[in-house]
Design an enzyme around this catalytic site. Structure first.
Site, mmCIF file in Angstrom:
data_model
loop_
_atom_site.group_PDB
_atom_site.id
_atom_site.type_symbol
_atom_site.label_atom_id
_atom_site.label_comp_id
_atom_site.label_asym_id
_atom_site.label_seq_id
_atom_site.Cartn_x
_atom_site.Cartn_y
_atom_site.Cartn_z
ATOM 1 N N GLU A 230 67.445 102.967 38.989
ATOM 2 C CA GLU A 230 67.561 101.556 38.614
ATOM 3 C C GLU A 230 67.309 100.617 39.797
ATOM 4 O O GLU A 230 68.215 99.939 40.288
ATOM 5 C CB GLU A 230 68.923 101.294 37.970
ATOM 6 C CG GLU A 230 69.084 102.096 36.684
ATOM 7 C CD GLU A 230 70.264 101.690 35.832
ATOM 8 O OE1 GLU A 230 71.200 101.060 36.348
ATOM 9 O OE2 GLU A 230 70.248 102.020 34.627
ATOM 10 N N GLU A 322 67.727 108.164 30.945
ATOM 11 C CA GLU A 322 69.144 107.788 30.884
ATOM 12 C C GLU A 322 69.448 106.798 29.768
ATOM 13 O O GLU A 322 68.730 105.821 29.571
ATOM 14 C CB GLU A 322 69.589 107.157 32.211
ATOM 15 C CG GLU A 322 71.053 106.742 32.198
ATOM 16 C CD GLU A 322 71.460 105.988 33.449
ATOM 17 O OE1 GLU A 322 71.209 106.501 34.545
ATOM 18 O OE2 GLU A 322 72.011 104.886 33.304
#
Length: 720
Positions: A230, A322
């Site tokens: 991220e 994810e």
């Protein structure tokens, strides 16, 4: 993990409809073929529960809810499904009693009896669901990584659990991702936020290489990495910002070259690893880095169709890595949203993996760092040392992973009803798996059509059904010629000790050079009922267990033939070119004593546990007249044209392609069972050899397929 945005359970994203027409490939009727079905219902009355079988019949009439399967239309090849195995997950699993721990790991990772979770995502250093924030080198300024070490939480908890998983599924793929580099490399010196200082690009790339070395020393090979989890989220602990320009520069200037130079060029570099609201970032990196295999995505923001956008504009792979389920969600709402968007949505948008966040945690949703997620619900909740609970993510992944095997190809599947989403796959054994989700508020009787055949099925409201049909192709049953039989653990071959010629002589493992002597060359002769006699070339004697015994630890010998099951062996493929060899009389596995890697170690039989010392590779060193090797759909005769030479350069352990072609091409390498083991984009330059690192490929026979603007060419090679 992006913890600031909950997944809305009422969000609706219809799966992409793949409008496929019928194919002539389906002229052969499926009538009367049996279909098995497994249901997980939103009301939890059925949890991955097998139902009564149904059968295909003649396709007649109409149904407004029709799902049409077309195996003639093919898309991406699947790498697999699974969960992020955080250090915190391993910590709570490590605290369990041995019996329950083994049961939990088999529930998740066993390819036959469990969910067959086949991809594991782990963190490089701490994630936000670790018990503390840490890296592998906190010595400021140590750019040579002299103080790099896995010592700490990873060596205590993570590595031992991964080793146990590898015993259950040796072919599991491991994706590794950092949440943050060591703090001293960052602009703010903190675990949270900041960026990587350009002066430490080289040091951080070396950090990755040291990590690969350290894991390899533990017997753990990394399949792929993403450079940063991220990279647009600076709020987690740990976390780091990394924009697309920084990621490009880090990969192109240091990470890619250092990995290649260290022999890790076969490890995939997968960019981005963040939300579907940004396609510009991954497109920029993928189109401007030859080192990058593809891009990874989460879905806390954006639309899952972003994966198709990136795939189309880059022609590189996409992966879903994810999504979490929260402690405040409902089973039905979260199961439905994830089935539609994550499972069916990502795969119909070209994803090669589907991963949920967090395999396991405790009843307090931990362990976690001080800034870690407080509401993330693991696939498993470990209640205490002897009890665990399966949560919604267990069933989200299980509904597909149990039936769609690594190497499966997505095939055409279209639905005529907006409340019915579907995706279908053809497994490598020839079986078909169809996943269907009914988002409607009532049961819906659908018609499934394949070719000229069909069946009807009532899909309950807010429920998923996985259908499977087809007869599995039997494993390889012909082994022409002579082979070295190589231990996966030691890379040494079966050897008649001292080149003895007497019946009862000991079998050991020993280094094999250039195909070895005749006392290291073995042929497989069918007994006519699916088993084999294994015969050594030097004496013509047979592999057998001493004294016709059945106990663990009995030695294996060469013996003069007699009519007994002690001379027969069952050979079963484990995938990726490895086999288990089980003695028919004793039911015990061919095994290297004491898991030894030394020359001269005894070969024995032992109850099969899946250990690497019980896994064997067959390297063909002499062929017979039937020497062409059938590897999936790859033609393996030497079909390379005169202007293309493909060969292994043993000096620098590389595959080299000598050609006068110009421009972009793709090189794929397949192992003896037809599984792809390496794929690389190349740019052919007239007069220059294309070179591909193959140091991490084990010895054996491979098929190399080269595709470029002039066509496709293939050749069988032997790596010695």
């Amino acid at each position: 993990m992006h913890k600031t945005t909950q997944t809305p359970t009422n969000r609706v994203c219809k799966a992409v409809k793949l409008l496929c027409c019928s194919s002539l490939l389906f002229m052969n009727s499926l009538n009367a073929q049996t279909v098995t079905s497994w249901i997980t219902s939103g009301d939890q009355t059925k949890l991955l529960q097998q139902q009564a079988t149904v059968s295909f019949g003649t396709n007649s009439g109409t149904n407004p809810s029709t799902v049409t399967v077309n195996a003639g239309t093919t898309y991406q090849t699947m790498d697999g499904f699974g969960y992020t195995l955080t250090e915190g997950s391993c910590e709570v699993i490590s605290g369990m009693a041995a019996t329950q721990q083994n049961q939990l790991l088999n529930d998740l990772y066993n390819p036959t009896t469990g969910l067959n979770a086949s991809v594991v995502r782990i963190s490089i250093g701490a994630s936000d669901l670790s018990s503390s924030s840490y890296s592998y080198n906190e010595t400021s300024g140590d750019t040579n990584m002299n103080n790099f070490s896995l010592n700490g939480p990873d060596l205590t908890y993570l590595v031992p659990i991964i080793k146990k998983i590898l015993l259950i599924n040796p072919n599991i793929k491991i994706l590794a991702t950092p949440w943050s580099p060591p703090r001293w490399m960052k602009t703010n010196g903190s675990w949270v936020g900041g960026s990587l200082q350009t002066q430490y690009y080289a040091a951080y790339a070396k950090y990755f290489v040291k990590y690969f070395d350290a894991m390899k020393a533990q017997g753990i090979n990394i399949w792929a990495i993403t450079p940063q989890n991220e990279p647009e989220n600076p709020n987690n602990e740990p976390s780091m910002l990394m924009n697309s320009t920084e990621q490009k520069n880090f990969i192109n200037q240091q990470l890619g070259p250092q990995m290649a130079a260290a022999g890790y060029g076969n490890i995939k570099i997968i960019a981005f690893d963040h939300n579907c609201d940004n396609t510009a970032y991954p497109i920029d990196v993928l189109n401007n880095s030859s080192y990058v295999d593809g891009a990874a995505f989460h879905l806390y923001l954006g639309n899952i169709s972003a994966m198709s956008t990136v795939k189309t504009q880059t022609n590189k792979n996409v992966y879903f890595t994810e999504q979490y389920t929260g402690s405040g969600g409902s089973f039905s709402g979260d199961f439905g949203w994830h089935m539609q968007n994550v499972v069916i949505g990502s795969t119909t948008n070209w994803s090669k993996t589907v991963l949920e966040w967090n395999a396991a945690n405790n009843s307090s949703y931990g362990p976690r760092t001080p800034g870690g997620c407080t509401t993330c619900l693991g696939a498993i909740t470990v209640n205490n040392s002897t009890s665990y609970t399966k949560n919604v993510a267990y069933y989200i992944i299980g509904q597909i992973s149990k039936f769609v095997k690594p190497g499966a190809v997505r095939i055409g599947a279209s639905s005529s009803s907006g409340s019915i989403q579907s995706v279908a796959f053809k497994n490598t054994d020839g079986t078909t798996a169809l996943v269907v989700y009914n988002s409607g508020g009532s049961s819906n009787t659908i018609k499934v059509v394949s070719g000229s055949s069909a069946f009807d099925y009532a899909v309950p409201a807010s429920s998923a059904v996985t259908f499977t049909w087809g007869t599995a192709t039997p494993p390889v049953t012909e082994f022409p010629g002579y082979y070295n039989i190589i231990s996966r653990n030691s890379n040494k071959g079966l050897d008649v000790a001292d080149n003895a010629t007497t019946s009862g002589a000991r079998i050991q493992q020993y280094d094999v050079t250039n195909g070895g002597g005749s006392n290291q060359r073995w042929k497989f002769v069918s007994d006519g009922s699916g088993n084999y006699y294994i015969i050594v070339k030097s004496t013509g004697m047979y592999l057998a267990v001493e004294n016709n015994g059945t106990a663990d630890g009995l030695k294996v010998q060469q013996k003069t033939f007699s009519s007994s099951n002690e001379f027969k062996w069952t050979v079963t493929s484990l995938g990726s070119g490895y086999y288990k060899i089980i003695n028919v009389n004793s039911g015990k596995s061919l095994d290297v004593e004491n898991v030894s890697t030394a020359n001269g170690a005894n070969i024995q039989v032992w109850a099969y546990t899946g250990g690497l010392n019980q896994q064997w590779q067959f390297v063909q060193v002499e062929t017979t007249a039937k020497s062409a090797l059938a590897v999936e759909n790859v033609a393996v005769e030497n079909t390379s044209p005169n202007d293309m030479m493909i060969f292994v350069d043993e000096t620098d352990d590389a595959l080299k392609i000598d050609t006068n072609h110009e421009g972009a091409g793709e090189v794929q390498v397949f192992n003896i069972t037809g599984q792809p083991v390496l794929k690389k984009n190349v740019n052919f330059v007239k007069g220059n050899q294309a070179k591909i690192e193959i140091s991490r490929l084990p010895k054996g026979v491979y098929v190399v397929k080269v595709s470029d603007s002039k066509g496709s060419y293939s050749k069988k090679i032997l790596k010695q």
